[in-house]
Design a protein around this motif. Sequence first.
Motif, mmCIF file in Angstrom:
data_model
loop_
_atom_site.group_PDB
_atom_site.id
_atom_site.type_symbol
_atom_site.label_atom_id
_atom_site.label_comp_id
_atom_site.label_asym_id
_atom_site.label_seq_id
_atom_site.Cartn_x
_atom_site.Cartn_y
_atom_site.Cartn_z
ATOM 1 N N CYS A 99 0.830 -1.212 0.000
ATOM 2 C CA CYS A 99 0.000 0.000 0.000
ATOM 3 C C CYS A 99 0.864 1.263 0.000
ATOM 4 O O CYS A 99 1.818 1.369 0.766
ATOM 5 C CB CYS A 99 -0.905 -0.025 1.235
ATOM 6 S SG CYS A 99 -1.946 1.424 1.353
ATOM 7 N N CYS A 145 -2.387 5.948 -1.127
ATOM 8 C CA CYS A 145 -2.839 6.957 -2.093
ATOM 9 C C CYS A 145 -4.297 7.332 -1.865
ATOM 10 O O CYS A 145 -4.788 8.279 -2.447
ATOM 11 C CB CYS A 145 -2.666 6.429 -3.511
ATOM 12 S SG CYS A 145 -3.740 5.030 -3.884
ATOM 13 N N SER A 146 -4.976 6.536 -1.058
ATOM 14 C CA SER A 146 -6.379 6.720 -0.653
ATOM 15 C C SER A 146 -7.379 6.574 -1.794
ATOM 16 O O SER A 146 -8.529 6.957 -1.663
ATOM 17 C CB SER A 146 -6.591 8.045 0.093
ATOM 18 O OG SER A 146 -6.860 9.084 -0.784
ATOM 19 N N CYS A 148 -8.637 3.821 -2.673
ATOM 20 C CA CYS A 148 -9.632 2.874 -2.155
ATOM 21 C C CYS A 148 -10.631 3.579 -1.244
ATOM 22 O O CYS A 148 -11.843 3.353 -1.321
ATOM 23 C CB CYS A 148 -8.943 1.736 -1.405
ATOM 24 S SG CYS A 148 -7.825 2.312 -0.118
ATOM 25 N N CYS A 172 -7.386 0.385 -6.803
ATOM 26 C CA CYS A 172 -6.042 0.277 -6.220
ATOM 27 C C CYS A 172 -4.969 0.188 -7.323
ATOM 28 O O CYS A 172 -5.013 -0.702 -8.160
ATOM 29 C CB CYS A 172 -5.971 -0.947 -5.317
ATOM 30 S SG CYS A 172 -4.353 -1.127 -4.545
HETATM 31 S S1 SF4 Z 1 -5.746 2.150 -3.256
HETATM 32 FE FE1 SF4 Z 1 -5.770 1.899 -1.076
HETATM 33 S S2 SF4 Z 1 -4.821 -0.089 -0.717
HETATM 34 FE FE2 SF4 Z 1 -4.307 0.527 -2.802
HETATM 35 S S3 SF4 Z 1 -2.362 1.549 -2.597
HETATM 36 FE FE3 SF4 Z 1 -3.890 3.148 -2.519
HETATM 37 S S4 SF4 Z 1 -4.323 3.406 -0.344
HETATM 38 FE FE4 SF4 Z 1 -3.244 1.475 -0.562
#
Ligand code: SF4
Length: 945
Positions: free
Chosen positions: A167, A170-171, A173, A220
């Motif tokens: 992870c 990056c937020s 999700c 993601c």
């Molecule tokens: S989408 Fe969510 S789980 Fe995937 S890298 Fe970004 S913060 Fe991490």
Amino acid sequence: MPLIHEIDYGTPASTSTKPVTLTIDGQEVTVPEGTSIMRAAMEAGIKIPKLCATDTLNSFGSCRVCLVEIEGRNGTPASCTTPVAPGIKVSTGTDRLRRLRRGVMELYLSDHPTDTLTSPVAGNCEFHEVAGQVGVREIRYGPSGTNHLNAIVDGSNPYFQFDPAKCIVCSRCVRACEEVQGTFALTVEGRGFESKIVAGMDEPFLTSECVSCGACVQACPTGSLIEKSIVELGQPEHSVVTTCAYCGVGCNFKAEMQGETVVRMLPWKEGKANHGHSCVKGRFAWGYANHQDRILKPMLREKTTDPWREVSWEEAIGRVASEFKRIQAEHGRDSIGVITSSRCTDEETYLVQKLARQVFGNNNTDTCARVCHSPTGYGLKTTFGTSAGTQNFDSVEYTDVMLLVGANPTDGHPVFASRMKQRLREGAKLIVVDPRRIDMVRMPHVEASHHLALQPGTNVAVLTALAHVIVTEGLVNQTFVRERCDPQAFAEWAAFVSEPRNSPEAVQKVSGVPAETIRAAARLFASARNGAIYYGLGVTEHSQGSTAVMALANLAMVTGNIGRPGVGVNPLRGQNNVQGACDMGSFPHELPGYRHISDPAVRAIYEREWGVTLDPEPGLRIPNMLDAAIDGSFRGIYIQGEDIAQSDPDTQHITAGLQAMEFVVVHDLFLNETANYAHLFLPGSTFLEKDGTFINAERRINLVRKVMRPRAGLADWEVTQEIARAMGQDWNYSHPSQIMAEIARTTPTFAGVTYEKLAQGSLQWPVNDKAPEGTPVMHIGGFVRGKGNFVITEYVPTDEKTGARFPLLLTTGRILSQYNVGAQTRRTDNVVWHPEDLLEIHPHDAEQRGVRDGDWVRLASRSGETTLRAHVTERVAPGVVYTTFHHPATQANVVTGEFSDWATNCPEYKVTAVQVSPSNGPSEWQESYRELTTASRRITAVAAE
Ligand code: SF4
Ligand code: SF4
Ligand code: SF4
Ligand code: FES
């Protein structure tokens, strides 16, 4: 066929119509105002590296790899959060930018696994791609310091896993869960190096509020969240666009394949019903297609007490033909019939009704839509002139007030529920009319303005009381009514609703809804610039189902909410092809396109096409077929894709009817409950194994595409064709597109539909010369029937009465993870969320009966009884109990009664007088069904950890 690659433009498209021209890397680019520099560049073919941006989410600006330089401005702004401006000159690939991006990526990589070859995302990873794009050649900081590389993987969800080591926080999700799905299950906890993604209260995904829609997984960029099927099977090598076979939202998916193996179902961004979103069923619950319970060979037996014997297709088809011919010779032309299914394609359904009409020579054809949305067809045709919803789903973006009646979209129509929630978060208002406190009444960032928690069975009274307030308080849209509606019908209706017996104060007594709440809700709806009505089976499955649909249509007309985006009357269809099954002439009184069988001009079209004389008399409905079977005049039936013994009411009556028949043919994927009474079982094909079309709740005709050969050898339409041929008709279709050509040739609303056109994009009927690109919104400028028809909606209490023996009212519904009788979803890991049907009961009623949460209870009605576990909850009001009907072990329809809609015979599933009492546990027959699966034990174990 290569993988269908969808371009990610980094940020959503702007809705502005004002053009802005700028220069990017020396190239002049014109885009709508409000577009980000990142998107403008991407549209011009210039790919700026990005990590935290994706075009399904609002830009966030956290990763800093998308930096650009703008002539005359200081610094290096993030291109994802910087909008275009007229005349600016942007550079995307200077040495300075390259240096900065490498530095950022180096930091990310210093705390990231480097097992690129064995990673499940190998070959298809956005993060790896960006690392390659910015040209990182060394990682100077190394993984020796504190890092996250040994973080524990959360594999609790049956379909995807979360590996925190990968992870990059990056937020995407978190934002997908908020913006796209609207569940708010994820958060970023902690700050700086300590920051991490957590589900719920820092718990496993499985026990958190997560509803497993998969939006976070799709968003993601690193494979930190990833489908277990990809981990197990590897990356797909080709993809095929098709349509979900579960609910009436009709989401488009890319079936991502390795050969004939599905590796993943990815919601398709171009899908006009779902715009790239999905729910747990469509995205993940396709494993039933390969379940060991699938029957792959025809099976025959002389008596239903004999064991099954596998036979060849030739023998099976030959037996259908000989038995049906024999029965007709002995008992008359009308002694056999068919039941079609809303789970099958339009083309399959069309052929099954054609089998009855052309080959059997009768109109004994009915569909499972009989037991769900037949009142919609009747009610909307009577008031507006067309048996279908009026809008497209996108219309909700323009809605200011939603009136949601008898529908539970977060469970039944989850992808559309997410659209509704988005609009509500933007400020639209919501009125809920439902006996239960469904999730939409109150959930994160969504709260209904009014919840009319009415007694089951009182819809018509409450809807008429809403109209009373609108008429008597001078809230009528006079212009609309004058210009668009039948004046006499309006005058009579207005006088009727104005009567004191229809006032909120009078209706409060029967419905239990406070008069002030009804008044406030009516005022809110009438005051909306755009008011839209959404409804479900909580409206139709009543003895006054058709009346309630007409009451909704009256409300839309009296407030002028018809004929433009943002308004309308919108039935939320339960099954994938309820609309199509009805459109295709499955009902005994209607030919395709809702044209009555008694109309000689319409019959002439089909008599020419099919070369036979058609019976002008309507045939038998499902309940009448069963009555006739018990009387001895109806002896044989072909049932395609429908499990009447489990899904239809009054099970004992159904089984008695089936038992009385001489030859019952069941055509399905699994040996269902109805197959217990069958003499011949024909193996069916899943939506993955055939071509065809489904029509969703918006009248949208979506292509279904074959991604693998039919496992039993024949697609369902081919089986019906073989039966017709064996009975002497020369059917000769070699592809479902030819069946659609026949439908288009004979049905005016489908006149312009071809597979070639559908391959360019789905279309909403009518599609014809007047509307070659389809009709997103109906009744613009005038109703299909001419003037809108107000219908008097006299409230008639149901005959189903509570009393001393049966003091509670049972209402039924479904849950997100399961689908109807569960034949498909029970054969997937979805059982982890709903291993058994539960009886919801209010704490007050539970206490009176000495019932605690989790106790076994006996649920008894005048029709029968069953045993299930109690869930004590305030979601239901005192006096009301609720259950789902997904498990054959419960057989909730043993309890539901014989009453049905006065106009259409749609059963009154939503109101049954019952008694609940403590029980020692399931009866013996129920125990034999109970599948306490590994999955269901697992959720208990995870919850306990
Ligand atoms: S989408 Fe969510 S789980 Fe995937 S890298 Fe970004 S913060 Fe991490
Ligand atoms: S699967 Fe859906 S509900 Fe669950 S966390 Fe991800 S986005 Fe949220
Ligand atoms: S919302 Fe309905 S159509 Fe869409 S994925 Fe879920 S079940 Fe399938
Ligand atoms: S993509 Fe622009 S800051 Fe992350």
